[in-house]
Design a protein around this motif. Structure first.
Motif, short mmCIF file in Angstrom:
data_model
loop_
_atom_site.label_atom_id
_atom_site.label_comp_id
_atom_site.label_asym_id
_atom_site.label_seq_id
_atom_site.Cartn_x
_atom_site.Cartn_y
_atom_site.Cartn_z
N ILE A 1 -5.37 -3.84 8.40
CA ILE A 1 -6.75 -3.75 7.93
C ILE A 1 -7.64 -3.96 9.13
CG2 ILE A 1 -8.50 -4.82 6.45
CD1 ILE A 1 -6.22 -3.56 4.88
N PRO A 2 -8.55 -3.04 9.38
CA PRO A 2 -9.42 -3.22 10.56
C PRO A 2 -10.24 -4.49 10.43
CG PRO A 2 -10.16 -1.37 9.20
CD PRO A 2 -8.84 -1.80 8.65
N ALA A 3 -10.46 -5.16 11.53
CA ALA A 3 -11.28 -6.37 11.53
C ALA A 3 -12.72 -5.99 11.78
CB ALA A 3 -10.79 -7.34 12.60
N THR A 4 -13.59 -6.44 10.91
CA THR A 4 -15.01 -6.27 11.18
C THR A 4 -15.48 -7.53 11.89
OG1 THR A 4 -15.57 -7.20 9.04
CG2 THR A 4 -15.29 -4.83 9.15
N ASN B 1 -6.50 -7.29 10.89
CA ASN B 1 -6.06 -8.15 9.80
C ASN B 1 -4.95 -7.48 9.01
OD1 ASN B 1 -7.94 -10.22 10.41
ND2 ASN B 1 -9.55 -8.96 9.52
N HIS C 1 -7.39 -14.91 11.54
CA HIS C 1 -6.65 -13.81 10.92
C HIS C 1 -6.95 -13.83 9.43
CE1 HIS C 1 -2.51 -12.18 9.55
NE2 HIS C 1 -3.26 -11.17 9.91
N VAL C 2 -7.34 -12.68 8.89
CA VAL C 2 -7.59 -12.61 7.46
C VAL C 2 -6.37 -12.01 6.78
CG1 VAL C 2 -9.18 -11.90 5.65
CG2 VAL C 2 -10.01 -12.16 7.99
N GLU C 3 -5.89 -12.70 5.77
CA GLU C 3 -4.72 -12.23 5.03
C GLU C 3 -5.15 -11.87 3.61
OE1 GLU C 3 -1.60 -15.11 5.41
OE2 GLU C 3 -1.29 -14.56 7.52
N TYR C 4 -4.96 -10.61 3.27
CA TYR C 4 -5.26 -10.15 1.93
C TYR C 4 -3.94 -9.94 1.20
CZ TYR C 4 -9.74 -8.90 4.05
OH TYR C 4 -10.94 -8.92 4.73
N ILE D 1 -11.16 1.05 1.50
CA ILE D 1 -9.90 0.40 1.19
C ILE D 1 -9.93 -0.28 -0.17
CG2 ILE D 1 -8.39 -1.49 1.92
CD1 ILE D 1 -9.07 -0.63 4.83
N PHE E 1 -2.90 -6.83 5.06
CA PHE E 1 -2.79 -6.87 3.61
C PHE E 1 -1.31 -6.86 3.28
CE2 PHE E 1 -1.76 -4.52 -0.20
CZ PHE E 1 -2.60 -5.04 -1.16
N ILE F 1 0.16 -3.93 5.49
CA ILE F 1 -0.67 -2.83 5.95
C ILE F 1 -1.80 -3.37 6.81
CG2 ILE F 1 -2.16 -0.94 5.17
CD1 ILE F 1 -0.34 -1.16 2.50
N THR G 1 -6.05 -11.73 -3.58
CA THR G 1 -6.47 -12.91 -2.82
C THR G 1 -6.91 -12.51 -1.42
OG1 THR G 1 -4.38 -13.44 -1.71
CG2 THR G 1 -4.66 -14.26 -3.98
N SER G 2 -7.77 -13.34 -0.83
CA SER G 2 -8.04 -13.20 0.60
C SER G 2 -8.18 -14.60 1.16
CB SER G 2 -9.30 -12.38 0.86
OG SER G 2 -10.45 -13.12 0.53
N HIS G 3 -7.75 -14.74 2.38
CA HIS G 3 -7.61 -16.07 2.97
C HIS G 3 -7.75 -15.92 4.48
CE1 HIS G 3 -4.75 -19.59 4.05
NE2 HIS G 3 -5.93 -20.08 3.76
N VAL G 4 -8.61 -16.73 5.07
CA VAL G 4 -8.74 -16.70 6.52
C VAL G 4 -7.94 -17.85 7.10
CG1 VAL G 4 -10.32 -16.56 8.47
CG2 VAL G 4 -11.10 -15.85 6.21
N GLU G 5 -7.11 -17.53 8.06
CA GLU G 5 -6.29 -18.55 8.72
C GLU G 5 -6.73 -18.67 10.17
OE1 GLU G 5 -2.16 -17.68 8.07
OE2 GLU G 5 -2.35 -18.20 5.94
N ASP H 1 -15.37 -8.47 4.59
CA ASP H 1 -14.62 -7.99 5.74
C ASP H 1 -13.61 -6.96 5.29
OD1 ASP H 1 -13.96 -7.87 8.39
OD2 ASP H 1 -12.39 -9.38 8.20
#
Lengths: 136, 136
Positions: free
Chosen positions: A100-103, A87, A122-125, B112, A89, A98, B120-124, B107
DNA sequence: GTACGTGCAAAGGTTTTGCATTACA
DNA sequence: TGTAATGCAAAACCTTTGCACGTAC
């Protein structure tokens, strides 16, 4: 250490000097560069490089699954040669992206997985990165 | 039923007829429209509307936290008047964006969260929506 | 040798900006 | 009345495309 030539040999792409230079720049690059970032750096050593060549090479690599096109930056597309599951950030101040490891992400109601065909997730922080956080 | 005028009265924004028409179009809208989608629809009933006005209104609403700017569509920005926590799915064929409820997303490695300030966090998700899946 | 890549310039699409006019508060 | 929004046009970006030339395979 594997050269990019060996790594990308059997994709059906012609490995021109320009492409090899772009691949060298991308290989292992964790900066999530934009097309222009790539152009500016590679054209230092390859002054005739054209931005259009960068775009078409990125398009070809994307079709072969060798680069990800990230839309996390609202201003422009960013590219990631690491295509394994992870993922991102983005710092809203400096625009650094940057990894981010995916759990194990289980965030999709089962009722939905039946009706939809999910191809990617895909997680976007976003927020402040360590550097910018220290300045604030 | 609350009118958009009552809903947006105390934001410090001038509620011009154009803005009220845009707010009416957005209110409860689950289509995640682009600026042009908004322009095309609202200008039917408000022929003098300018696309620039749509953009500046969206910018003002975004600053007030009343609309989300989504970057999930690689082609253009899409807007969401529902600002509560939820995620999105985009169909790679028809470009429909569909709301996905957010479950408890844990997640983010603790190491970190100490160094970063996550805002924010957002899953796409992307793939084929039910309609397109049926056609394939 | 041929199909594909390159580089240049131009075009396309989205979003922003400058500025005179208008209108909300 | 004063500040902010509108609408038009132009500009600013990012990205794609057309085309003549060149080159990897």
């Amino acid at each position: 250490m594997m050269t990019v030539i060996a790594k990308y040999r059997n994709l059906g792409l012609k490995l021109t000097p320009q492409r090899i230079a772009i691949l060298d720049y991308l290989d292992g690059n964790k900066r999530h560069p934009s097309a222009e970032d790539i152009y500016l750096d590679v054209s230092k050593k390859f002054p005739t490089l054209s931005l259009a060549t960068v775009y078409t090479t990125l398009g070809a690599l994307r079709e072969k699954g060798k680069v990800l096109e990230l839309t996390i930056d609202p201003d422009k597309k960013r590219y990631d040669p690491e295509t394994g599951k992870h993922n991102h950030f983005i710092c809203i101040l400096c625009k650094r992206i940057i990894d981010i490891p995916a759990t194990n992400l289980i965030d999709f109601p089962e009722a939905i997985t039946q009706d939809y065909c999910i191809i990617t997730s895909h997680v976007e922080y976003s927020g402040h990165c360590p550097e910018c956080k220290n300045i604030l």
